[in-house]
Design an enzyme around this catalytic site. Structure first.
Site, PDB file in Angstrom:
ATOM      1  N   HIS A 223      42.436  48.695  45.324  1.00 29.21           N
ATOM      2  CA  HIS A 223      42.704  47.256  45.328  1.00 29.21           C
ATOM      3  C   HIS A 223      42.718  46.696  43.909  1.00 29.21           C
ATOM      4  O   HIS A 223      43.491  45.781  43.594  1.00 29.21           O
ATOM      5  CB  HIS A 223      41.715  46.482  46.198  1.00 29.21           C
ATOM      6  CG  HIS A 223      42.100  45.036  46.282  1.00 29.21           C
ATOM      7  ND1 HIS A 223      43.127  44.593  47.087  1.00 29.21           N
ATOM      8  CD2 HIS A 223      41.677  43.957  45.577  1.00 29.21           C
ATOM      9  CE1 HIS A 223      43.302  43.297  46.885  1.00 29.21           C
ATOM     10  NE2 HIS A 223      42.434  42.878  45.973  1.00 29.21           N
ATOM     11  N   HIS A 250      40.286  40.205  36.440  1.00 34.27           N
ATOM     12  CA  HIS A 250      41.395  39.276  36.211  1.00 34.27           C
ATOM     13  C   HIS A 250      41.443  38.736  34.780  1.00 34.27           C
ATOM     14  O   HIS A 250      42.519  38.589  34.209  1.00 34.27           O
ATOM     15  CB  HIS A 250      41.308  38.109  37.193  1.00 34.27           C
ATOM     16  CG  HIS A 250      41.513  38.515  38.619  1.00 34.27           C
ATOM     17  ND1 HIS A 250      42.700  39.067  39.073  1.00 34.27           N
ATOM     18  CD2 HIS A 250      40.695  38.481  39.692  1.00 34.27           C
ATOM     19  CE1 HIS A 250      42.594  39.327  40.362  1.00 34.27           C
ATOM     20  NE2 HIS A 250      41.385  38.992  40.767  1.00 34.27           N
TER      21      HIS A 250
HETATM   22 ZN   LIG Z   1      42.829  41.085  44.992  1.00 37.48          ZN
END
Ligand SMILES: [Zn+2]
Length: 291
Positions: A223, A250
């Site tokens: 993922h 991120h």
């Molecule tokens: Zn994700």
């Protein structure tokens, strides 16, 4: 081509539609609840990158873009209009598979203009504490990701994938997002994961998976690869380069995007129209066709 769902963090109901767009337009979000306000899927519009990647333009937010943008890269969609009637994309089953299926069901059309790639010319390595992300020159797009969570179901996992040959659809698209039950309350208090459930995320208790089975034994790191591909899509084109990430996340993904967009000496724009292997590198832009 349309789907309905809730946003992972906002919990807000949302309807999303994918429409074809002309060559060279890239991916553009339209907020239909705000007179169709447009937010381009580019690193220049990156706003927030804590638990998901959000875009913002003139105060208008598009949240949790990474799974759909990842599906676009994985299916070779360069140009599309994405309409949504709320501030966050639907989480669906927590993976990119429902988006991939939507795109495949609608069909993919090759456009006449050759696809433009970002070919990495010089290596870039970014470090922040024990987090690392780098990109090296290469003739195809590959990702190697390592995560290390002190949890009996995860631990240290590394996954490497070359994104040619349909590997994305088999190896990455079905991998779901995950979260830890013991962090859930604190995250909700920060306004996060209000739409999360065992239907759209792998939920981990202190020592096991609350909602088995996993789709892969190493679904967690897969993922992260999915997220990375979606975040790097914000450079605005397919990449020819080899990405290496270690516990990145991120914020580091976005830092790499910003670096690439800032420094044009790191890459060149190229099309592969003269490449011999056209089946793998179809040198055409493609767009989703509306039903
Ligand atoms: Zn994700």
């Amino acid at each position: 081509m349309e789907c309905k769902g809730v946003g992972l963090h906002s919990g807000a109901p949302v309807r999303l539609r994918i429409l074809p767009a002309p060559p060279g337009s890239g991916i553009v979000f339209h907020r239909t609840d705000l007179d169709g306000f447009e937010v381009e899927a580019t690193g220049r519009n990156i706003a927030r990158v804590s638990y998901a990647t959000s875009l913002m333009k003139k105060g208008v937010l598009i949240s949790t873009t990474e799974h759909l943008l990842s599906a676009f890269i994985g299916t070779g969609i360069d140009n599309a209009i994405v309409e949504l009637d709320n501030l966050e994309l639907p989480i669906l089953d927590g993976s990119a598979r429902p988006f991939v299926e939507m795109i495949q069901k609608a069909g993919i059309r090759k456009q006449r203009r050759p696809r433009s790639y970002m070919r990495i010319k010089r290596e870039i390595e970014l470090r922040e504490g024990n987090k690392f992300i780098a990109v090296y020159p290469a003739d195809s797009y590959s990702v190697s990701y390592t995560i290390n969570f002190p949890h009996p179901m995860i631990g240290k996992e590394t996954f490497r994938v070359d994104l040619s040959d349909g590997n994305y659809l088999r190896e990455i698209a079905p991998a779901r997002t995950f979260g830890f039950l013991h962090e859930a309350d604190a995250m909700r208090q920060q306004g996060l994961i209000r739409g999360a459930s065992t239907d759209n995320a792998i939920v981990l208790t202190r020592d096991q998976v609350m909602n088995p089975p996993l789709r892969y034994v190493d679904e967690f790191v897969r993922h992260k690869v999915l997220d990375l591909i979606g975040d790097l899509a914000l450079v605005g084109r397919q990449i020819l380069g080899s990405i290496v990430a270690d516990r990145a996340g991120h914020a580091m993904h976005s830092a790499l995007v910003s670096r690439l967009l800032r420094d044009r000496t790191l890459w060149e724009e190229t099309s592969l129209s003269e490449a011999s292997d056209e089946s793998q590198h179809a040198a055409v832009a493609v767009a989703a066709r509306a039903l």
